[in-house]
Design a protein around this motif. Structure first.
Motif, short mmCIF file in Angstrom:
data_model
loop_
_atom_site.label_atom_id
_atom_site.label_comp_id
_atom_site.label_asym_id
_atom_site.label_seq_id
_atom_site.Cartn_x
_atom_site.Cartn_y
_atom_site.Cartn_z
N ILE A 1 -12.43 9.26 -4.58
CA ILE A 1 -12.73 8.61 -3.30
C ILE A 1 -14.12 7.97 -3.35
O ILE A 1 -14.32 6.84 -2.87
CB ILE A 1 -12.63 9.63 -2.13
CG1 ILE A 1 -11.16 9.94 -1.84
CG2 ILE A 1 -13.31 9.10 -0.87
CD1 ILE A 1 -10.95 11.02 -0.79
N VAL B 1 -7.04 10.09 4.43
CA VAL B 1 -7.33 9.50 3.12
C VAL B 1 -7.23 10.54 2.02
O VAL B 1 -6.57 10.32 0.98
CB VAL B 1 -8.73 8.84 3.13
CG1 VAL B 1 -9.16 8.48 1.70
CG2 VAL B 1 -8.74 7.61 4.00
N GLN C 1 -9.77 -1.37 2.70
CA GLN C 1 -9.95 0.08 2.55
C GLN C 1 -8.63 0.77 2.25
O GLN C 1 -8.57 1.69 1.43
CB GLN C 1 -10.57 0.65 3.83
CG GLN C 1 -12.03 0.26 4.01
CD GLN C 1 -12.56 0.62 5.39
OE1 GLN C 1 -11.80 0.74 6.36
NE2 GLN C 1 -13.87 0.80 5.49
N GLN C 2 -7.55 0.32 2.90
CA GLN C 2 -6.24 0.89 2.61
C GLN C 2 -5.85 0.65 1.16
O GLN C 2 -5.28 1.54 0.51
CB GLN C 2 -5.19 0.28 3.54
CG GLN C 2 -5.31 0.72 4.98
CD GLN C 2 -4.23 0.11 5.86
OE1 GLN C 2 -3.06 0.07 5.49
NE2 GLN C 2 -4.61 -0.37 7.02
N PRO D 1 -4.78 6.02 7.86
CA PRO D 1 -4.58 4.61 7.48
C PRO D 1 -4.81 3.61 8.61
O PRO D 1 -5.40 2.54 8.38
CB PRO D 1 -3.14 4.59 6.99
CG PRO D 1 -2.94 5.96 6.41
CD PRO D 1 -3.71 6.88 7.32
N LEU E 1 -15.13 4.81 -0.93
CA LEU E 1 -14.61 5.27 0.36
C LEU E 1 -15.29 6.55 0.82
O LEU E 1 -14.76 7.29 1.65
CB LEU E 1 -13.09 5.49 0.26
CG LEU E 1 -12.23 4.24 0.15
CD1 LEU E 1 -10.77 4.62 -0.06
CD2 LEU E 1 -12.36 3.36 1.39
N ARG F 1 -5.26 6.82 -5.17
CA ARG F 1 -4.09 7.68 -5.33
C ARG F 1 -3.44 7.47 -6.70
O ARG F 1 -2.92 8.42 -7.31
CB ARG F 1 -3.07 7.37 -4.22
CG ARG F 1 -1.84 8.25 -4.25
CD ARG F 1 -0.91 7.92 -3.10
NE ARG F 1 -0.47 6.54 -3.13
CZ ARG F 1 0.24 5.95 -2.16
NH1 ARG F 1 0.56 6.64 -1.08
NH2 ARG F 1 0.60 4.70 -2.27
N ASN G 1 -3.61 11.52 1.32
CA ASN G 1 -2.89 10.45 0.64
C ASN G 1 -3.27 10.38 -0.83
O ASN G 1 -2.41 10.28 -1.70
CB ASN G 1 -3.20 9.10 1.32
CG ASN G 1 -2.17 8.70 2.36
OD1 ASN G 1 -1.05 8.33 2.04
ND2 ASN G 1 -2.56 8.79 3.63
N VAL G 2 -4.57 10.45 -1.10
CA VAL G 2 -5.05 10.38 -2.48
C VAL G 2 -4.53 11.56 -3.30
O VAL G 2 -4.14 11.41 -4.46
CB VAL G 2 -6.59 10.32 -2.51
CG1 VAL G 2 -7.10 10.46 -3.96
CG2 VAL G 2 -7.08 9.01 -1.91
N TYR H 1 0.81 -1.22 0.00
CA TYR H 1 0.00 0.00 0.00
C TYR H 1 0.84 1.28 0.00
O TYR H 1 0.54 2.21 -0.73
CB TYR H 1 -0.98 0.05 1.18
CG TYR H 1 -1.72 -1.22 1.47
CD1 TYR H 1 -2.15 -2.05 0.44
CD2 TYR H 1 -2.00 -1.61 2.77
CE1 TYR H 1 -2.82 -3.23 0.70
CE2 TYR H 1 -2.68 -2.78 3.05
CZ TYR H 1 -3.08 -3.59 2.01
OH TYR H 1 -3.74 -4.75 2.28
N LEU I 1 1.08 3.82 2.11
CA LEU I 1 0.35 5.03 2.48
C LEU I 1 1.15 5.81 3.52
O LEU I 1 1.91 5.23 4.31
CB LEU I 1 -1.02 4.67 3.05
CG LEU I 1 -1.94 3.85 2.13
CD1 LEU I 1 -3.27 3.59 2.83
CD2 LEU I 1 -2.17 4.55 0.80
N VAL J 1 -7.55 3.10 -1.02
CA VAL J 1 -6.88 4.40 -0.97
C VAL J 1 -5.70 4.41 -1.94
O VAL J 1 -5.50 5.37 -2.70
CB VAL J 1 -6.40 4.74 0.46
CG1 VAL J 1 -5.61 6.06 0.46
CG2 VAL J 1 -7.57 4.84 1.42
#
Length: 336
Positions: A122, A96, A142-143, A135, A127, A150, A99-100, A88, A90, A146
């Motif tokens: 998102i 979130v 879910q992570q 995170p 999400l 991203r 990060n995205v 991931y 992150l 994300v």
């Protein structure tokens, strides 16, 4: 760009690490909107190919073309490729949304436009309502969403996925696999998906590129790879196989002294004594939900065989005597 030109093209890419050849004249085209899976055992070179595409590794020889232009010397941040890593990657101190939007910020995108793009992607990866969570407050699935958001938010020309589902449990893995495929199809982005999981490759791909020891073994659709393997390695690696002497199977297109391979789904079970069948004893069975894998021992030469059957119509009992019929039209000759 010519409409027939692939979005991404590996042309005779070679890469070595000390005395180990990771890729040997690796050649592959990826078309617009296509999802191509690189499939092979650990250490075969599939992740190396992905890292060369991303710009994290430099090839020793060959060329990497993006929309007809050679990008072999272009740094990673100028390649317009989105990458989703296995772990991931992150930022734990960012929520979130941050990060995205990190890639957009690095690229100097307009803040107002970026905010809209972040919100849209998102929602797209399901999400919504989690934009301000961190995170550690998210599940593994879910992570991974994300990480996918991203990679997609800046509308990359190519999406690169490096075993993105390997850390998830089986149910979440299957759900997210299907979501990734649906999302990739909707977005229409050329995608390379790396995995060592044959079932994953067969279910998600437009085409599969099977690699062994840095060499391409076969490129084809999932059906081509499964039903018409190019060589024994592909046949054995992609899906289960029975390897039997043709003196038992009796495939008419091969010599009786040959050894042949048959998929478990080419083996059927009937009542004992049916004409054309072989007498056998059930020695084990594995219930897999919709299907059941039987292990039977043929009376002929005391040979073990696997048969894949529909569970709903299968009542297997260890020790039961049954007949076995082979679909010899699907037999593959063993060459080594």
């Amino acid at each position: 760009m010519n409409n027939n030109e692939p979005v991404l093209k590996f042309s005779a890419i070679t890469k070595s690490f000390t005395d180990v050849v990771a890729l040997d004249a690796f050649t592959l085209d990826v078309a617009a909107g296509e999802l191509v899976t690189l499939l092979g055992p650990s250490g075969c070179g599939k992740t190396t190919a992905l890292r060369i595409a991303a710009g994290f590794e430099r090839a020793d020889a060959g060329a990497l073309m993006l929309n007809g232009s050679d990008i072999s010397d272009l740094p990673a941040h100028k390649r317009n490729m989105g990458m989703v890593f296995q772990n991931y990657s992150l930022f734990p101190h960012m929520d979130v949304a941050a990060n995205v939007g990190f890639g957009l910020k690095v690229r100097g995108r307009d803040a107002s436009a970026s905010e809209k793009a972040i919100s849209a992607v998102i929602e797209r990866v399901r999400l919504g309502g989690l934009a301000h969570r961190y995170p550690h407050q998210l599940s593994g699935g879910q992570q991974q969403r994300v990480a996918l958001a991203r990679a997609l938010v800046f509308e990359p020309q190519v999406l690169l996925l490096d075993e993105p589902l390997s850390a998830l449990d089986a149910k979440v893995r299957a759900e997210l696999r299907d979501e990734i495929r649906l999302l990739q199809t909707e977005v229409g982005v050329a995608t390379i998906f790396v995995t060592h999981d044959q079932d994953e490759a067969l279910s998600i791909s437009d085409r599969i590129c099977v690699i062994k020891d840095g060499l391409v073994q076969q490129i084809g659709t999932p059906r081509e790879i499964y039903f018409n393997p190019a060589n024994n390695f592909v046949a054995r690696f992609v899906g289960a196989m029975n390897e039997l002497p043709n003196s038992i199977v009796n495939a008419s297109n091969f010599d009786r002294d040959a050894k042949v391979m048959l998929r478990p789904d080419a083996v059927s079970v009937c009542e004992i004594g049916v004409i054309g069948s072989f007498n056998a004893t059930i020695v084990g069975h594995h219930f897999g939900g919709s299907t059941t894998l039987l292990r039977v021992n043929l009376d002929t030469e005391n040979t073990l065989v696997s048969a894949l059957l529909v569970s709903r119509f299968t009542k297997a009992t260890t020790g039961e005597r049954v007949g076995i019929i082979f679909d010899t039209a699907t037999a593959i000759k063993v060459d080594d």
